[in-house]
Design a protein around this motif. Structure first.
Motif, PDB file in Angstrom:
ATOM      1  N   ASN A 283       0.811  -1.207   0.000  1.00 44.31           N
ATOM      2  CA  ASN A 283       0.000   0.000   0.000  1.00 44.31           C
ATOM      3  C   ASN A 283       0.850   1.265   0.000  1.00 44.31           C
ATOM      4  OD1 ASN A 283      -2.562   1.495   0.362  1.00 44.31           O
ATOM      5  ND2 ASN A 283      -1.665   2.004   2.329  1.00 44.31           N
ATOM      6  N   VAL A 284       1.953   1.179   0.709  1.00 45.17           N
ATOM      7  CA  VAL A 284       2.815   2.348   0.858  1.00 45.17           C
ATOM      8  C   VAL A 284       3.285   2.883  -0.490  1.00 45.17           C
ATOM      9  CG1 VAL A 284       5.214   2.813   1.424  1.00 45.17           C
ATOM     10  CG2 VAL A 284       3.668   2.095   3.178  1.00 45.17           C
ATOM     11  N   ALA A 287       0.533   4.457  -2.338  1.00 51.81           N
ATOM     12  CA  ALA A 287       0.177   5.771  -1.797  1.00 51.81           C
ATOM     13  C   ALA A 287       1.037   6.845  -2.454  1.00 51.81           C
ATOM     14  CB  ALA A 287       0.361   5.796  -0.290  1.00 51.81           C
ATOM     15  N   TYR A 290       0.033   7.262  -6.093  1.00 56.19           N
ATOM     16  CA  TYR A 290      -1.229   8.004  -6.143  1.00 56.19           C
ATOM     17  C   TYR A 290      -0.962   9.495  -6.071  1.00 56.19           C
ATOM     18  CZ  TYR A 290      -5.891   9.511  -4.530  1.00 56.19           C
ATOM     19  OH  TYR A 290      -7.091  10.152  -4.365  1.00 56.19           O
ATOM     20  N   LYS A 322      -9.037  -3.410  -3.048  1.00 56.64           N
ATOM     21  CA  LYS A 322     -10.157  -2.561  -3.452  1.00 56.64           C
ATOM     22  C   LYS A 322      -9.925  -1.094  -3.104  1.00 56.64           C
ATOM     23  CE  LYS A 322     -12.305  -4.861   0.385  1.00 56.64           C
ATOM     24  NZ  LYS A 322     -10.942  -5.151   0.750  1.00 56.64           N
ATOM     25  N   ASN A 323      -9.130  -0.844  -2.093  1.00 58.83           N
ATOM     26  CA  ASN A 323      -8.830   0.552  -1.768  1.00 58.83           C
ATOM     27  C   ASN A 323      -8.142   1.228  -2.941  1.00 58.83           C
ATOM     28  OD1 ASN A 323      -9.804   0.249   0.786  1.00 58.83           O
ATOM     29  ND2 ASN A 323      -7.842  -0.329   1.651  1.00 58.83           N
ATOM     30  N   ILE A 324      -7.243   0.485  -3.545  1.00 57.71           N
ATOM     31  CA  ILE A 324      -6.511   1.035  -4.679  1.00 57.71           C
ATOM     32  C   ILE A 324      -7.468   1.264  -5.846  1.00 57.71           C
ATOM     33  CG2 ILE A 324      -4.534   0.684  -6.165  1.00 57.71           C
ATOM     34  CD1 ILE A 324      -3.301   0.300  -3.677  1.00 57.71           C
ATOM     35  N   TYR A 326     -10.596   1.878  -5.706  1.00 61.02           N
ATOM     36  CA  TYR A 326     -11.428   3.026  -5.349  1.00 61.02           C
ATOM     37  C   TYR A 326     -10.719   4.331  -5.664  1.00 61.02           C
ATOM     38  CZ  TYR A 326     -13.840   6.314  -2.283  1.00 61.02           C
ATOM     39  OH  TYR A 326     -14.517   7.387  -1.784  1.00 61.02           O
ATOM     40  N   VAL A 327      -9.486   4.384  -5.234  1.00 62.87           N
ATOM     41  CA  VAL A 327      -8.708   5.600  -5.417  1.00 62.87           C
ATOM     42  C   VAL A 327      -8.493   5.876  -6.906  1.00 62.87           C
ATOM     43  CG1 VAL A 327      -6.267   6.136  -5.331  1.00 62.87           C
ATOM     44  CG2 VAL A 327      -7.527   5.908  -3.231  1.00 62.87           C
ATOM     45  N   ASP A 358     -18.443  -3.481  -3.543  1.00 61.44           N
ATOM     46  CA  ASP A 358     -18.380  -2.330  -2.659  1.00 61.44           C
ATOM     47  C   ASP A 358     -19.192  -1.166  -3.207  1.00 61.44           C
ATOM     48  OD1 ASP A 358     -17.242   0.319  -1.800  1.00 61.44           O
ATOM     49  OD2 ASP A 358     -16.138  -1.023  -0.484  1.00 61.44           O
ATOM     50  N   VAL A 359     -19.983  -0.591  -2.340  1.00 60.72           N
ATOM     51  CA  VAL A 359     -20.887   0.486  -2.740  1.00 60.72           C
ATOM     52  C   VAL A 359     -20.143   1.698  -3.288  1.00 60.72           C
ATOM     53  CG1 VAL A 359     -22.434   2.215  -1.787  1.00 60.72           C
ATOM     54  CG2 VAL A 359     -22.761  -0.157  -1.224  1.00 60.72           C
ATOM     55  N   SER A 360     -19.084   2.103  -2.591  1.00 59.54           N
ATOM     56  CA  SER A 360     -18.354   3.296  -3.036  1.00 59.54           C
ATOM     57  C   SER A 360     -17.734   3.084  -4.408  1.00 59.54           C
ATOM     58  CB  SER A 360     -17.245   3.654  -2.048  1.00 59.54           C
ATOM     59  OG  SER A 360     -17.688   3.536  -0.749  1.00 59.54           O
ATOM     60  N   ILE A 361     -17.228   1.888  -4.622  1.00 57.80           N
ATOM     61  CA  ILE A 361     -16.608   1.604  -5.917  1.00 57.80           C
ATOM     62  C   ILE A 361     -17.666   1.596  -7.001  1.00 57.80           C
ATOM     63  CG2 ILE A 361     -15.475  -0.205  -7.249  1.00 57.80           C
ATOM     64  CD1 ILE A 361     -13.753  -0.806  -4.935  1.00 57.80           C
ATOM     65  N   ARG A 364     -18.613   5.175  -7.937  1.00 58.59           N
ATOM     66  CA  ARG A 364     -17.585   5.819  -8.740  1.00 58.59           C
ATOM     67  C   ARG A 364     -17.595   5.280 -10.159  1.00 58.59           C
ATOM     68  NH1 ARG A 364     -16.984   8.136  -5.018  1.00 58.59           N
ATOM     69  NH2 ARG A 364     -15.398   9.290  -3.905  1.00 58.59           N
TER      70      ARG A 364
ATOM     71  N   CYS B  43     -14.239  -1.552   0.909  1.00 60.30           N
ATOM     72  CA  CYS B  43     -12.998  -0.799   0.964  1.00 60.30           C
ATOM     73  C   CYS B  43     -12.971   0.126   2.177  1.00 60.30           C
ATOM     74  CB  CYS B  43     -12.735  -0.043  -0.328  1.00 60.30           C
ATOM     75  SG  CYS B  43     -13.711   1.407  -0.589  1.00 60.30           S
ATOM     76  N   PHE B  45     -12.552   3.167   2.610  1.00 56.00           N
ATOM     77  CA  PHE B  45     -12.873   4.577   2.528  1.00 56.00           C
ATOM     78  C   PHE B  45     -14.363   4.751   2.370  1.00 56.00           C
ATOM     79  CE2 PHE B  45      -8.558   4.572   2.071  1.00 56.00           C
ATOM     80  CZ  PHE B  45      -8.111   4.084   0.873  1.00 56.00           C
ATOM     81  N   LEU B  74      -4.688   6.840   0.824  1.00 53.93           N
ATOM     82  CA  LEU B  74      -3.801   5.700   1.009  1.00 53.93           C
ATOM     83  C   LEU B  74      -2.725   5.982   2.047  1.00 53.93           C
ATOM     84  CD1 LEU B  74      -3.351   4.567  -2.707  1.00 53.93           C
ATOM     85  CD2 LEU B  74      -4.883   3.640  -0.988  1.00 53.93           C
ATOM     86  N   GLU B  78      -1.601   4.500   6.058  1.00 57.12           N
ATOM     87  CA  GLU B  78      -0.274   4.317   6.618  1.00 57.12           C
ATOM     88  C   GLU B  78      -0.118   5.056   7.932  1.00 57.12           C
ATOM     89  OE1 GLU B  78       2.094   2.254   5.477  1.00 57.12           O
ATOM     90  OE2 GLU B  78       0.599   1.650   4.009  1.00 57.12           O
TER      91      GLU B  78
END
Lengths: 820, 149
Positions: A283-284, A287, A290, A322-324, A326-327, A358-361, A364, B43, B45, B74, B78
């Protein structure tokens, strides 16, 4: 008095409580003990008591009586006391309580304390909850500390300065000198907080921004060092060196590079380097990528870099995390306007995200999909989107339906496809569509002339299936009312025509009227549709019966309609066919997107749209007025002034003389007989806002003129074109009076040569106020089929200072644009 | 930034903007309901009012951060992780009970790590050392007879 119980003890005890009530009891008991302890001004245990109070506060119990105690703790010399005191201040106090100002002096002293940890506490408290007054008082101290060589204090001072600037922006200047060598620090803590401070300053002041642009090379260097340097255990996170600092620097670079070519140029390389070299397994790394992408998109980067950025986002979309995803979707949404083509390449991945759990995804992905729809991919995209509409959660349906309508409007490859799509939306998500979609759809249908039979057939079939979705039912009943004859005659070309009898159609419509599922609005539509069919079907008696039943309906709207329709059957039967004729094409008022090109409908008259047709001259004017009043209801279009023009024509011959034969609006109903009174539409288009039913395109440059100016009375003409017919000039007269007395009983009459037709609508009033305090306005519509030069003879009558005045004048100075 | 137990009990909360007590309570309650309703596969967020919420679950605790529109989600993850690591190092394999019984220490650590919502120091070692020193200072200055809170 025994020592107050220890904090841990209290926590343990409270946790043993089995019910809320038990807990409350314990808390109350302890609070009482603490209160008495406070009253006794016990210094020894104050710290302990406040700590307990803070715990109880966290559980949700009131603790305001501890506020002053916190202040006492802060003032104490003991570090323990200070620590709890400041914590208490941050938790219990904020700028809303006046009490907090008492802290200021303590903080000031502590900012100059010999122990850095005490100074740290003070800085921290000020930096978290300092009010503007406190900040003003203490900014100088903070500034001093910003210049210290002690990095522990320097980093805290920097963040404290950020807070001060947020609270009191005017003080920003004060910190400028101290920022001089902030970036030359080795200490990462100081570097990080300095970058935050610089970011804050640049965001708030364009001058600061310009000033700090020169730091770009230095920032680039620092970033480079971070990337290139070897493993540094102190700042390493999963193999990346100080990602927090990297991200902050990237953000500052973004702000500095925005709209500045040179700075953007200077950072191109490092951005490319970060984008390509950063490890993406954790993730780092992502980030940092991103943040890099955000920066690339915001500055003036070269196109190669932008493509690189979008490809990174595309790769993100495929990431398992999924976070990625989403972003990525969020960022793509921001860039889709500017880099449309690049984003298009990832369209299929985006569409796949519609199926994500996922709803947010999902949301978007939906927004992005709509942004990507264009003429080329409309069919494919729409299939996916309609499928999504079927299966998505209710919270999405309304937005999705609106989006589908918009997209279909803009890019529909064919009328039939458009109508099919809309039908699909109405049948699957009917109850979620916006209110204005019903009139919009009706408008669309009237415009697609060749599809009428097909449309009405499909709608009829849909009605047979399901009458619960109100928008669908409303549109369907409207169509059946309009095109019922096409339905019954089985004329459909597009698909297999169905055999429907008149009775069956009436059965369906009557069914709507009685069904519990129908809303009052829907019932209105149904009744009107039935009424319209009286001119299209032969089973008039049945219709008459239905209409008369509803004359005594409890629903006022329905009753009113039924009564009026009854009247139509009884007294004005000869008018019925004219009144209930086919609707002419409606002009769309541009709500969103370009106005549609209006096609002329072969069946209706192209000339006048929605104009109220004055009854034939043979009809006694009074009755006509009654009728029109009856139907007038609450619509916006002014009632026609029918009596005015006809009388002078027969009585006073002067008007007739000079221009030869006059033809006034009283002409017997020949070609221009569109004849749909505007009241009809006001029933049908209930959903429509009170927009005028003819679109006036703003004058488009036809200059106004003064038609008459005499004895203090001035009459100006302003022009508009009536859409869709450019042969009609809409003239608004503005009568103003510059004398000291009002002109009452003001009547304006006009006559035009035979080749024209004139229609005079009713005036705003018949008093022209004195001294130009107001104007009387009246609208004239002139039909100029032969495009001849417009001439007009006007007659004015009014009463001024007690005596009647009458005057005739000729108006010849019409600007050429008004009749060409 | 706050951390809440699975059943909705608040363990820590830190506000960096001035908000009325009543509003704070309301927001926390609302936020907790929203976050606790999230399924595990979703997710980290979500949008809430005009803010973005970043949350992560560690054992029985949810750590939530509210950030602004322009902030990087993201990296916020962290930040949360770093905070948990700090707690872990300090308490030695931290568990929820540690945070319950030593909440004031948890706050001290948070205040040494973040100020005004921003990171003070990116070095774990540095933050922990500062806490250690401050703790020592606290030891030294206890009133005779009173050795702990």
């Amino acid at each position: 008095m025994p020592a107050p119980i220890r904090l841990r003890e209290l926590i343990r005890t409270i946790r043993t409580a089995r019910t809320q009530a038990e807990e409350r009891e314990m808390i109350q008991k302890e609070c009482a003990a603490i209160r008495s302890s406070f009253r006794e001004e016990d210094n020894t245990y104050r710290c302990r008591n406040v700590a307990k109070l803070l715990y109880m506060h966290m559980l949700g119990y009131p603790a305001h009586f501890g506020q002053l105690e916190c202040l006492k703790l802060i003032a104490s010399q003991k570090f323990t006391d200070k620590r709890i005191g400041y914590l208490g201040a941050m938790l219990l106090l904020d700028e809303r309580q006046d009490v907090h100002l008492l802290m200021t002096n303590c903080i000031k002293n502590d900012l100059n304390h010999s122990t850095q940890y005490v100074q740290g506490l003070a800085l921290c408290t000020l930096g978290c909850m300092g009010s503007s007054e406190m900040c003003r008082d203490l900014a100088g101290e903070v500034e001093k500390l910003l210049k210290t060589s002690n990095s522990y204090l320097r980093k805290k001072a920097a963040l404290c300065a950020v807070h001060v600037i947020r609270k009191v922006p005017e003080l920003m200047e004060m910190f400028l000198p101290a920022t001089k060598n902030l970036l030359s620090e080795k200490n990462h803590g100081v570097l990080h907080t300095s970058v935050v401070l610089l970011t804050e300053m640049c965001e708030r002041s364009p001058d600061m921004l310009a000033h700090f642009r020169k730091l770009v090379p230095q920032l680039v260097r620092i970033l480079k060092n971070l990337i290139m340097s070897g493993y540094s255990p102190e700042h390493d996170v999963s193999g990346i060196s100080d990602p927090f600092l990297q991200v902050r620097i990237l953000r500052l670079l973004r702000i500095l590079g925005k709209s500045d070519d040179d700075s953007s140029e200077a950072m191109n390389d490092i951005l490319a380097q970060v984008a390509t070299n950063t490890e993406t397994s954790k993730n780092v790394g992502n980030a940092i990528l991103y943040e890099t992408v955000l920066t690339i998109m915001d500055i003036k980067s070269e196109s190669g870099l932008r493509v690189l950025a979008i490809n990174i986002l595309g790769r993100f979309l495929l990431n398992n995390d999924k976070n990625i995803r989403y972003v990525a979707l969020t960022s793509l949404l921001k860039t889709v306007q500017t880099d449309h083509n690049a984003v298009q390449r990832h369209r299929s991945t985006i569409v796949d995200c519609l199926k994500d759990l996922d709803v947010s995804i999902k949301r978007r992905a939906m927004e992005l999909s709509f942004a990507l729809v264009n003429g080329n991919n409309i069919r494919g995209m729409m299939k996916e989107l309609l499928y999504f509409l079927d299966s998505c959660d209710p919270e999405f349906k309304a937005d999705c339906a609106s989006g589908v309508f918009l997209a279909a409007e803009k890019y529909a490859p064919s009328k039939r496809w458009h109508i099919d799509t809309i039908m699909r939306v109405l049948t699957t998500a009917g109850s979620y569509v916006r209110d204005d979609s019903v009139p919009n759809l009706i408008q669309l249908i009237t415009n697609s002339v060749e599809m009428h039979a097909y449309t009405v057939q499909r709608l009829y079939k849909a009605l047979l299936d399901d009458i619960s979705q109100q928008p669908l039912v409303q549109v369907a009943s409207w169509c059946i009312g309009e095109y019922g004859d096409l339905l019954v005659s089985g004329q459909c070309e597009e698909e297999e025509p169905i055999q429907v009898t008149e009775d069956e159609v009436l059965d369906v419509l009557e069914g709507l009227l009685v069904s519990n599922l129908s809303t009052p609005v829907t019932r209105g539509y149904a009744l009107t549709a039935i009424m319209k069919l009286s001119t299209r079907f032969s089973s008039v008696n049945r219709i008459k019966k239905v209409v008369s039943i509803y004359g005594s309906s409890i629903d006022v709207e329905l009753q009113q309609r039924a009564v009026e329709y009854n009247a139509l059957f009884k007294k004005y039967d000869h008018m019925r066919p004219a009144l209930l004729e086919r609707m002419p094409i409606m002009e769309k008022t541009a709500t969103n997107g370009p106005t549609e090109i209006v096609q002329t409908n072969g069946e209706t008259e192209p000339s006048v749209v929605e104009a109220k047709h004055p009854p034939p001259v043979t009809q006694p004017a009074n009755q006509a007025n009654d009728l029109l009043d009856l139907l007038g209801g609450n619509d916006v279009v002014p009632v026609i002034q029918t009596t005015m023009p006809t009388k002078p024509a027969s009585a006073g011959g002067e008007l007739l003389d000079l221009l030869g034969d006059l033809s006034l609006s009283g002409a017997p109903a020949p070609a221009p007989a569109p004849s749909v009174p505007t009241s009809q539409p006001s029933f049908l288009l209930d959903g429509l806002s009170s927009q005028p039913l003819f679109n006036d395109i703003a004058a488009a440059g036809i200059p106004p003129m003064t038609a008459y100016s005499k004895n203090g009375l001035k009459i100006d003409f302003t022009f508009e074109r009536a859409n869709p017919n450019p042969n009609i000039a809409v003239i608004t007269i503005h009568a103003s009076n510059s004398t000291e007395a009002d002109m009452t009983d003001f009547v304006f009459q006009a006559a035009v040569p035979k080749t024209f037709q004139l229609q005079l609508l009713s005036p705003s009033s018949n008093v022209v106020p004195a001294l130009n305090q107001g104007t009387v306005t009246q609208v004239i519509r002139v039909l100029n089929l032969q495009k001849q030069q417009l001439r007009m003879r006007i007659k004015l009558t009014y009463t001024h200072k007690g005596s009647p005045v009458q005057d005739l004048a000729e108006v010849n100075n019409f600007p050429p644009q008004s009749w060409q | 930034m706050n951390s809440a137990h699975r059943q909705g009990k608040l363990r820590l909360q830190k506000w960096y903007t001035a908000t009325a007590e009543r509003d704070k309570k309301k927001m926390v309650r609302e936020l907790m309901q929203t976050v606790l309703a999230r399924k595990p596969k979703m997710c980290s967020f979500l949008e809430w009012r005009d803010l973005k919420i970043v949350y992560k679950r560690y054992a029985s605790l949810y750590f939530c951060c509210a950030i602004e529109e322009q902030d990087n989600e993201l990296i916020t993850l962290e930040v949360i992780h770093r905070f948990v690591e700090l707690l872990d190092k300090y308490f030695g394999s931290v568990c929820e009970l540690d945070i319950i019984f030593n909440f004031e220490k948890a706050y001290f650590i948070l205040d040494e790590f973040l100020m005004g919502g921003e990171i003070q120091d990116t070095s774990k070692k540095s933050v922990l050392k500062a806490i250690e020193q401050a703790d020592l200072l606290q030891e030294v200055t206890w009133t005779p007879g009173v050795t702990s809170m």
